[in-house]
Scaffold this motif. Structure first.
Motif, mmCIF file in Angstrom:
data_model
loop_
_atom_site.group_PDB
_atom_site.id
_atom_site.type_symbol
_atom_site.label_atom_id
_atom_site.label_comp_id
_atom_site.label_asym_id
_atom_site.label_seq_id
_atom_site.Cartn_x
_atom_site.Cartn_y
_atom_site.Cartn_z
ATOM 1 N N ALA A 1 44.190 49.216 45.454
ATOM 2 C CA ALA A 1 46.184 48.969 44.514
ATOM 3 C C ALA A 1 46.809 48.303 45.920
ATOM 4 N N PHE B 1 38.519 41.897 31.317
ATOM 5 C CA PHE B 1 39.517 42.907 30.412
ATOM 6 C C PHE B 1 40.795 42.409 30.055
ATOM 7 N N LYS C 1 39.642 47.167 25.493
ATOM 8 C CA LYS C 1 39.599 47.840 26.891
ATOM 9 C C LYS C 1 39.404 49.279 27.100
HETATM 10 P P1 IMP Z 1 45.607 54.079 40.806
HETATM 11 O O1 IMP Z 1 43.768 54.701 40.806
HETATM 12 O O2 IMP Z 1 46.592 53.760 40.560
HETATM 13 O O3 IMP Z 1 45.474 54.519 42.440
HETATM 14 O O4 IMP Z 1 44.701 52.125 40.610
HETATM 15 C C1 IMP Z 1 44.307 50.802 41.782
HETATM 16 C C2 IMP Z 1 43.963 50.373 41.664
HETATM 17 O O5 IMP Z 1 43.214 49.786 41.083
HETATM 18 C C3 IMP Z 1 45.331 49.607 40.744
HETATM 19 O O6 IMP Z 1 46.471 49.876 41.323
HETATM 20 C C4 IMP Z 1 44.600 48.664 40.611
HETATM 21 O O7 IMP Z 1 44.653 47.818 41.474
HETATM 22 C C5 IMP Z 1 43.200 48.792 40.595
HETATM 23 N N1 IMP Z 1 42.824 49.438 38.582
HETATM 24 C C6 IMP Z 1 42.010 50.105 38.809
HETATM 25 N N2 IMP Z 1 41.596 50.138 37.234
HETATM 26 C C7 IMP Z 1 41.826 48.965 36.510
HETATM 27 C C8 IMP Z 1 41.278 48.166 35.637
HETATM 28 O O8 IMP Z 1 41.790 48.960 34.382
HETATM 29 N N3 IMP Z 1 42.419 46.863 35.654
HETATM 30 C C9 IMP Z 1 43.043 46.413 36.869
HETATM 31 N N4 IMP Z 1 42.872 46.829 37.762
HETATM 32 C C10 IMP Z 1 42.776 48.160 38.110
#
Ligand code: IMP
Length: 191
Positions: free
Chosen positions: A84, A161, A169
């Motif tokens: 993130a 995706f 998805k």
């Molecule tokens: P968190 O789980 O909200 O901390 O997300 C972590 C980060 O991982 C997100 O901000 C995205 O950058 C990336 N991420 C997590 N899941 C996905 C997904 O399904 N698609 C694209 N990026 C993802």
């Protein structure tokens, strides 16, 4: 209905969880924004456990938390826990991954999602992880989804995706797989 606090202040994440948990006997609520949990874990699962446990204990309610990200093999698992924060915008984060990967032939990567469910005393009732393997494209494709979706290609579906319907998805993603494992147990606990 039992109350389940989602350990995030992000309404988008609450909505997403609601879609996965549809039909269950839990009412989902956001955690209060002033209750901040530092993500100091060394793995996705450690972070999910930390968030669920601390939120549950602080509020005396059941809590659920997830943590997810992209791990690229040739980058030793980066962006990983920093997914993130790998840049200021989705585009910046994608550009950084592509720059770091350069013309490396090993394009293997995986999305990982860990979920933890904590009891009101902070003890962990359930934990699970979903993994979706894929390949990192050199050029983004597709406009659906968010984050790294346009560069994450799933060979068995021949789409990124970002080219998939949201339903597809949701079914095959790391998050979908993690929730699919969690759902039967969550059902048992809600009666
Ligand atoms: P968190 O789980 O909200 O901390 O997300 C972590 C980060 O991982 C997100 O901000 C995205 O950058 C990336 N991420 C997590 N899941 C996905 C997904 O399904 N698609 C694209 N990026 C993802």
């Amino acid at each position: 209905m039992k109350t389940l606090i989602v350990a995030t202040s992000n309404p988008g994440k609450l909505q997403e969880m609601q879609e996965y948990l549809i039909g269950l006997n839990w009412t989902l609520k956001l955690k209060p924004p002033e209750l901040e949990i530092e993500e100091t874990g060394k793995t996705f699962l450690e972070n999910a456990i930390l968030k669920a446990s601390q939120v549950a204990k602080a509020l005396g309610e059941w809590a659920i938390a997830d943590d997810s990200g992209l791990a690229v093999e040739a980058l030793n698992g980066a962006p990983g826990l920093y997914s993130a924060r790998y840049g200021d915008t989705d585009q910046g984060r994608i550009e950084r991954v592509l720059r770091e990967l350069g013309d490396n032939n090993n394009r293997r990567g995986k999305f990982v999602c860990a979920i933890a469910l904590a009891r009101p005393d902070g003890s962990i009732a359930l934990e699970t992880e979903g993994i979706c393997p894929g390949e990192i494209l050199a050029t983004p494709q597709g406009s659906q989804g968010f984050g790294y979706d346009p560069i994450f290609y799933v060979p068995s579906y021949q789409q990124t995706f970002a080219q998939m319907t949201p339903e597809l998805k949701r079914d095959i993603s790391h998050r979908g797989q993690a929730f699919a494992k969690l759902l039967p147990k969550l059902k048992e606990l809600s009666v």
